[in-house]
Design a protein around this motif. Structure first.
Motif, PDB file in Angstrom:
ATOM      1  N   SER A  55       0.829  -1.210   0.000  1.00 38.39           N
ATOM      2  CA  SER A  55       0.000   0.000   0.000  1.00 38.39           C
ATOM      3  C   SER A  55       0.862   1.258   0.000  1.00 38.39           C
ATOM      4  CB  SER A  55      -0.931   0.012   1.216  1.00 38.39           C
ATOM      5  OG  SER A  55      -1.853  -1.033   1.159  1.00 38.39           O
ATOM      6  N   GLY A  56       1.776   1.339   0.970  1.00 32.04           N
ATOM      7  CA  GLY A  56       2.602   2.536   1.089  1.00 32.04           C
ATOM      8  C   GLY A  56       3.523   2.720  -0.084  1.00 32.04           C
ATOM      9  N   LEU A  57       4.292   1.687  -0.419  1.00 36.27           N
ATOM     10  CA  LEU A  57       5.237   1.817  -1.528  1.00 36.27           C
ATOM     11  C   LEU A  57       4.499   1.940  -2.853  1.00 36.27           C
ATOM     12  CD1 LEU A  57       8.267   1.995  -1.923  1.00 36.27           C
ATOM     13  CD2 LEU A  57       8.294  -0.469  -2.397  1.00 36.27           C
ATOM     14  N   LEU A  68       3.531   5.537  -3.185  1.00 35.13           N
ATOM     15  CA  LEU A  68       4.708   6.371  -3.428  1.00 35.13           C
ATOM     16  C   LEU A  68       5.210   6.240  -4.862  1.00 35.13           C
ATOM     17  CD1 LEU A  68       6.480   8.344  -1.836  1.00 35.13           C
ATOM     18  CD2 LEU A  68       7.937   6.413  -1.208  1.00 35.13           C
ATOM     19  N   THR A  69       5.166   5.037  -5.400  1.00 29.15           N
ATOM     20  CA  THR A  69       5.680   4.796  -6.755  1.00 29.15           C
ATOM     21  C   THR A  69       4.606   4.920  -7.828  1.00 29.15           C
ATOM     22  OG1 THR A  69       5.230   2.422  -6.576  1.00 29.15           O
ATOM     23  CG2 THR A  69       7.419   3.195  -5.880  1.00 29.15           C
ATOM     24  N   ARG A  70       3.328   4.901  -7.413  1.00 31.90           N
ATOM     25  CA  ARG A  70       2.194   4.869  -8.351  1.00 31.90           C
ATOM     26  C   ARG A  70       2.274   3.640  -9.257  1.00 31.90           C
ATOM     27  NH1 ARG A  70      -0.227  10.333  -9.170  1.00 31.90           N
ATOM     28  NH2 ARG A  70       0.638  11.642  -7.531  1.00 31.90           N
ATOM     29  N   ALA A  71       2.798   2.567  -8.736  1.00 32.68           N
ATOM     30  CA  ALA A  71       2.993   1.341  -9.515  1.00 32.68           C
ATOM     31  C   ALA A  71       2.089   0.231  -9.000  1.00 32.68           C
ATOM     32  CB  ALA A  71       4.450   0.890  -9.416  1.00 32.68           C
ATOM     33  N   THR A 117      -5.800   1.181   0.004  1.00 27.10           N
ATOM     34  CA  THR A 117      -5.163   2.352   0.612  1.00 27.10           C
ATOM     35  C   THR A 117      -4.327   3.106  -0.412  1.00 27.10           C
ATOM     36  OG1 THR A 117      -5.175   1.470   2.857  1.00 27.10           O
ATOM     37  CG2 THR A 117      -3.465   3.077   2.334  1.00 27.10           C
ATOM     38  N   GLN A 118      -3.640   2.374  -1.274  1.00 30.56           N
ATOM     39  CA  GLN A 118      -2.888   3.003  -2.368  1.00 30.56           C
ATOM     40  C   GLN A 118      -3.826   3.828  -3.247  1.00 30.56           C
ATOM     41  OE1 GLN A 118      -1.142   0.119  -4.983  1.00 30.56           O
ATOM     42  NE2 GLN A 118      -0.298   1.623  -6.385  1.00 30.56           N
ATOM     43  N   ARG A 119      -4.977   3.262  -3.606  1.00 30.21           N
ATOM     44  CA  ARG A 119      -5.936   3.990  -4.449  1.00 30.21           C
ATOM     45  C   ARG A 119      -6.485   5.214  -3.719  1.00 30.21           C
ATOM     46  NH1 ARG A 119      -7.401  -1.444  -5.402  1.00 30.21           N
ATOM     47  NH2 ARG A 119      -9.297  -1.267  -4.126  1.00 30.21           N
ATOM     48  N   ASP A 120      -6.756   5.066  -2.431  1.00 32.45           N
ATOM     49  CA  ASP A 120      -7.261   6.210  -1.657  1.00 32.45           C
ATOM     50  C   ASP A 120      -6.261   7.361  -1.673  1.00 32.45           C
ATOM     51  OD1 ASP A 120      -9.638   4.981  -0.960  1.00 32.45           O
ATOM     52  OD2 ASP A 120      -8.889   4.228   0.956  1.00 32.45           O
ATOM     53  N   ILE A 121      -4.999   7.066  -1.446  1.00 34.78           N
ATOM     54  CA  ILE A 121      -3.967   8.112  -1.410  1.00 34.78           C
ATOM     55  C   ILE A 121      -3.852   8.796  -2.771  1.00 34.78           C
ATOM     56  CG2 ILE A 121      -1.492   8.552  -1.154  1.00 34.78           C
ATOM     57  CD1 ILE A 121      -1.449   6.307   0.951  1.00 34.78           C
ATOM     58  N   LEU A 122      -3.800   8.004  -3.825  1.00 31.70           N
ATOM     59  CA  LEU A 122      -3.610   8.567  -5.159  1.00 31.70           C
ATOM     60  C   LEU A 122      -4.816   9.360  -5.630  1.00 31.70           C
ATOM     61  CD1 LEU A 122      -1.746   5.649  -6.991  1.00 31.70           C
ATOM     62  CD2 LEU A 122      -0.797   7.733  -5.984  1.00 31.70           C
ATOM     63  N   GLU A 123      -5.993   9.021  -5.110  1.00 34.24           N
ATOM     64  CA  GLU A 123      -7.213   9.730  -5.507  1.00 34.24           C
ATOM     65  C   GLU A 123      -7.585  10.837  -4.527  1.00 34.24           C
ATOM     66  OE1 GLU A 123     -10.172   6.725  -6.250  1.00 34.24           O
ATOM     67  OE2 GLU A 123      -8.786   5.601  -7.540  1.00 34.24           O
ATOM     68  N   GLY A 124      -6.689  11.144  -3.583  1.00 38.64           N
ATOM     69  CA  GLY A 124      -6.882  12.281  -2.694  1.00 38.64           C
ATOM     70  C   GLY A 124      -7.882  12.068  -1.581  1.00 38.64           C
ATOM     71  N   ARG A 125      -8.154  10.810  -1.235  1.00 37.56           N
ATOM     72  CA  ARG A 125      -9.080  10.517  -0.145  1.00 37.56           C
ATOM     73  C   ARG A 125      -8.307  10.218   1.140  1.00 37.56           C
ATOM     74  NH1 ARG A 125     -11.525   7.325  -4.378  1.00 37.56           N
ATOM     75  NH2 ARG A 125     -10.467   5.488  -3.549  1.00 37.56           N
ATOM     76  N   PRO A 126      -8.922  10.423   2.301  1.00 36.22           N
ATOM     77  CA  PRO A 126      -8.276   9.991   3.549  1.00 36.22           C
ATOM     78  C   PRO A 126      -7.984   8.491   3.485  1.00 36.22           C
ATOM     79  CG  PRO A 126     -10.135  11.420   4.028  1.00 36.22           C
ATOM     80  CD  PRO A 126     -10.198  11.126   2.551  1.00 36.22           C
ATOM     81  N   SER A 127      -6.836   8.088   3.973  1.00 35.70           N
ATOM     82  CA  SER A 127      -6.410   6.695   3.837  1.00 35.70           C
ATOM     83  C   SER A 127      -6.014   6.107   5.185  1.00 35.70           C
ATOM     84  CB  SER A 127      -5.216   6.614   2.878  1.00 35.70           C
ATOM     85  OG  SER A 127      -4.022   7.008   3.545  1.00 35.70           O
TER      86      SER A 127
END
Length: 307
Positions: free
Chosen positions: A194-196, A199-202, A258-268
């Motif tokens: 999730s975290g990495l 960060l990498t958007r991968a 969680t990765q999707r939440d972060i990249l889409e600007g939602r609380p994660s």
């Protein structure tokens, strides 16, 4: 038996839908457009195992009109668990069972701060799912599974009661010998990707295929393992390599919620994942440099999402 689902996202929507579709009594606690869509047309589940739609016994956002529950599945995000525990107080009976199914290593501890321990079982789920649109859940990964077990006692009656619900619904499930070990096994995986991944958007496959990123993944996983051992979790010595093998076996294009939440600007759940490891590492004297790097690089995005 009355099952209440708190949080009708990818996890709660799928499992609540399966239980309701099997003819069992289910109440969904939902909100917003998702709530209105389910009230209007029922809950639609699109699944690699077969699509279905169902109209549960009750769909509402008002806990005050919900009947007492036999089993409550808490399917919110990890940072919402304590609020959910306070919310469900009016529908608890003496023998009501409460199981958290969201990602995270300390959800039982959060429930324990609000509920009597005799209500609580530990739990986790394995599933790739999300809300596709209001009223519709998309299950797009491998066959889902729920793992649950005792945390505070050895009582088997409550476990069997829950298992009957899952079995009747055709949900793959398992009673864990040590639910804390099972929770941390999953946490080693989900917190790392999730975290990495954010960060990498991968995707998971892209990260694992890159040798340098694979090394960083292994560092993150190893630090989580060291924190777990410091907390006296009985993880096996092969847990890190087993987690890396599990990551290798994931669908190449898969991503974590969680990765999707972060990249889409939602609380994660960043604070509950890498942030939790950083804080517990500091408390326990365990160095966590890889998790610290991931956490502090993503923290500004998390703070912005919560404003």
């Amino acid at each position: 038996m009355h099952t209440v689902i708190i949080g009708v996202g990818g996890v709660g929507g799928y499992f609540g839908g399966k239980i309701a579709y099997s003819g069992q009594k289910v109440t969904l606690l939902a909100r917003g457009k998702h709530l209105e869509a389910i009230k209007k047309k029922g809950l639609v589940v699109k699944s690699i195992e077969g699509d279905f739609s169902v109209k549960p016994y009750q769909v509402t956002n008002n806990i005050d009109i919900v009947e007492k529950a036999d089993v409550i599945l808490v399917c919110t995000k990890s940072w919402q668990v304590r609020e959910a525990a306070r919310q469900i107080q009016p529908i608890l009976k003496e023998d009501t069972v409460v199981i958290p199914l969201q990602n995270g290593a300390d959800n039982v501890e959060k429930l324990e701060q609000e509920l009597k321990t005799e209500h609580i079982l530990g739990g986790l789920c394995k599933i790739y799912s999300k809300i596709e649109s209001p009223g519709t859940i998309l299950h797009f990964g491998f066959p889902p599974e729920i793992i649950f077990g005792n945390v505070f006692n050895k009582e088997s009656e409550k476990l069997e009661k829950v298992k009957r619900i899952f079995d009747t619904a055709g949900i793959k499930n398992k009673i864990a010998d040590d639910i804390n070990v099972a929770i941390w096994r999953k946490f080693m995986f989900i917190a790392a990707v999730s975290g990495l991944g954010a960060l990498t958007r991968a995707t998971i496959g892209e990260m694992y295929s890159d040798m340098e990123l694979r090394k960083i993944l292994a560092m993150v996983v190893s630090e989580i393992y060291q924190v777990a051992k410091a907390k006296k979790v009985n993880l096996e010595e092969t847990a890190v390599s087993a987690t890396m093998d599990f990551i290798a076996g994931q669908p190449f294009d898969s991503t974590a919620s969680t990765q999707r939440d972060i990249l889409e600007g939602r609380p994660s759940e960043l604070e509950d994942f890498n942030g939790y490891i950083v804080k517990e590492g500091k408390r326990l004297g365990v160095e966590t440099p890889a998790n610290k790097f991931v956490y502090y690089c993503l923290k500004p995005m998390e703070e912005k999402a919560r404003k």
